[in-house]
Design an enzyme around this catalytic site. Structure first.
Site, PDB file in Angstrom:
ATOM      1  N   CYS A 135       0.821  -1.202   0.000  1.00 42.21           N
ATOM      2  CA  CYS A 135       0.000   0.000   0.000  1.00 42.21           C
ATOM      3  C   CYS A 135       0.848   1.241   0.000  1.00 42.21           C
ATOM      4  O   CYS A 135       1.093   1.818   1.052  1.00 42.21           O
ATOM      5  CB  CYS A 135      -0.885  -0.001   1.228  1.00 42.21           C
ATOM      6  SG  CYS A 135      -1.945  -1.411   1.266  1.00 42.21           S
ATOM      7  N   VAL A 136       1.335   1.649  -1.131  1.00 39.60           N
ATOM      8  CA  VAL A 136       2.060   2.920  -1.149  1.00 39.60           C
ATOM      9  C   VAL A 136       1.436   3.827  -2.193  1.00 39.60           C
ATOM     10  O   VAL A 136       0.636   3.368  -2.974  1.00 39.60           O
ATOM     11  CB  VAL A 136       3.573   2.741  -1.401  1.00 39.60           C
ATOM     12  CG1 VAL A 136       4.216   2.009  -0.272  1.00 39.60           C
ATOM     13  CG2 VAL A 136       3.823   2.086  -2.717  1.00 39.60           C
TER      14      VAL A 136
END
Lengths: 416, 102
Positions: free
Chosen positions: B101-102
């Site tokens: 999750c970036v």
């Protein structure tokens, strides 16, 4: 008198202090910001320091400039939060009680988590651009460097500003071209991810841009250590990458304060309701910015959008109403690509970065996932907006929740 | 996508991850492991159960967190699941594909 205590006076904490002071009766609510550092850094500017585009003075201002009158600013170090007692314990032994706590402790850089980084080569051949010290040392190195292998590595997730290492290598490519030594420099981008970026469409666009600029990409590389003698990166599955200069994104973890308080996950980030921004565990604790474990980018834009939602929910909570404001994970990032151009991505929890245009009244539209000059000006202009509008908690002409206006889904995506 | 494994009709995501967490059994894991050319040992199984527990608790999963679990270090994890330790182990553990999750 009741108290809202904000731990952390960075981007997130400062914005909240400004918003809350305007809204709450000063006779009823005391607002306190706690931070041991007196300097506010414009962190997006660190990226430009190694290339001499910004000087350190361009990214530094006193924190006090941005804390409004009527907010108590304490330059003290917090030891830990005692959420069961509604108090924060300071290093000096004192305790501060609160009615509401806003955790805005951000991330901390842990270069020592990667063995070999803080060895003999640290700040000689191994650098970071996530701290003013690292960015300045790297700038000094680059000015006299005559060429060789420059490697950028991402050793762990999550890390703040996910596009920054890409921007760094794009800017480096342009810098060496301008210096006339591009043919003597071998550029390599090493990541533990399976592509240039996490989300497929952006990853494809950025991957193509890397290829076009003749930058090598090594993916699925999970760094075990840095071998200082051989000047090599070594992965857990025993692959190696040679370097002359290594630029590392230091492992990012939550603040030690969170660790000391036992309030974090494995990486020290606080479990947070991704829609209400309330702590999963404590009703009177809210979490803003990088400190939260939200499944979105750790970035100032996210903190800014989330601040509006958190503000609404905190007001609701104070008034005893349900928390109806819902954050969507909105992130908006300019990507410097060198030669005075930039790209822009805009996304949230559910929608990956898509191509199209981004409407901005009066200035835009900006091109999404397109490499254009106007996007670069957007980024340059942003520093002014950051100091003068964003930190002061004023409205930017961008809605907190993501909009689909201007975005184009491509056919591959529709088939999903 | 549907597949029949050890007599059970199971549904999978596009990239081959089980979509029903509760349908998982050790036998299913063993069958799935064959497709990855892995012979499951007790150590493998311990990792899979750790991942399932973490997933059920809603914790985010990372190679680092498995490395800190005390079951196996990161190097060992790469040896157990060569090529993509977290992706392959998640697949065999019957949990969704890990997202970064970036």
């Amino acid at each position: 008198m009741k108290r809202i205590l904000i731990v952390g006076g960075g981007t997130a904490g400062t914005m909240m202090a400004n918003k809350l002071r305007k809204a709450l009766d000063a006779g009823e609510w005391k607002i306190t910001v706690l931070d041991k550092e007196k300097t506010h850094y414009y962190q997006p500017g660190f990226l430009f320091i190694p290339f001499g585009i910004y000087k350190p003075a361009d990214v530094i201002k006193p924190k006090s400039t941005f804390i409004p009158a009527g907010v108590e600013m304490l330059y003290e170090e917090a030891e830990k939060i005692l959420p069961e007692d509604n108090a924060v314990q300071l290093k000096n032994g004192q305790q501060l009680n609160y009615d509401y706590l806003i955790v805005a402790t951000g991330t901390s850089l842990r270069p020592e988590e990667t063995p070999g980084v803080k060895g003999n080569l640290y700040y000689k051949d191994i650098f970071d651009f996530y701290s003013i010290e690292g960015a300045t040392a790297l700038g000094k190195k680059l000015r006299s460097w005559e060429g060789g292998k420059l490697v950028v590595v991402i050793p762990e997730l999550p890390y703040k500003c996910p596009v920054a290492p890409l921007e760094f290598i794009f800017l480096a490519e342009a810098y060496f071209t301008e210096q006339g030594i591009r043919d003597k420099v071998d550029l390599t981008y090493v990541t533990l991810m399976s592509g240039a970026f996490t989300k497929p469409i952006a990853s494809k666009m950025l991957g193509e841009l890397l290829e076009e600029k003749n930058i090598n990409v090594v993916t699925d590389f999970y760094t075990e250590k840095v071998d200082n003698e051989k000047k090599q990166l070594v992965s857990f599955d025993e692959r190696t990458v040679d370097f002359d200069i290594l630029t590392i994104v230091p492992v990012n973890m939550g603040s030690k304060i969170i660790e000391n308080s036992g309030m974090g996950d494995d990486m020290g980030f606080v479990p947070t309701n991704k829609h209400t921004l309330q702590s999963e565990k404590y009703e009177n604790v809210f979490v803003l910015g990088d400190a939260a474990n939200l499944p979105t980018s750790k970035a100032g834009s996210v903190a800014h959008f989330a601040a509006e939602i958190l503000f609404d929910n905190l007001m609701h909570s104070i008034e005893g109403r349900p928390l109806t404001a819902s954050f969507d994970g909105h992130a908006n990032c300019y990507i410097e690509t060198g030669y005075g151009k930039g790209a822009l991505i805009d996304f949230n929890y559910d929608t990956e970065p898509l191509p199209g245009t981004f409407p901005l009244p009066g200035i835009g539209p900006f091109g999404l996932l397109k490499n254009t000059k106007i996007n670069h000006y957007g980024k340059i202009m942003f520093r002014w907006m950051y100091w003068h509008i964003l930190l002061k908690g004023k409205e930017l002409p961008v809605e907190p929740l993501m909009t689909m206006a201007g975005k184009k889904r491509n056919p591959i995506d529709l088939n999903k | 996508m549907e597949k029949t494994i050890s007599g059970q009709n199971l549904s999978f995501s596009e990239d081959g991850y089980m979509t029903d967490f509760s349908a998982w059994t050790e036998d299913i894991a063993k069958e799935l492991a064959k497709e990855e050319n892995i012979e499951l040992t007790d150590k493998h199984m311990e990792v899979l159960k750790f991942l399932r527990k973490k997933h059920e608790a809603g914790d985010s999963l990372s190679i680092r967190s498995v490395g800190k679990s005390g079951i196996v270090d990161i190097k060992g994890l790469y040896q157990l699941f060569p090529g993509g330790p977290l992706k392959i182990s998640s697949k065999l553990a019957g949990i969704p594909k890990p997202t970064s999750c970036v």
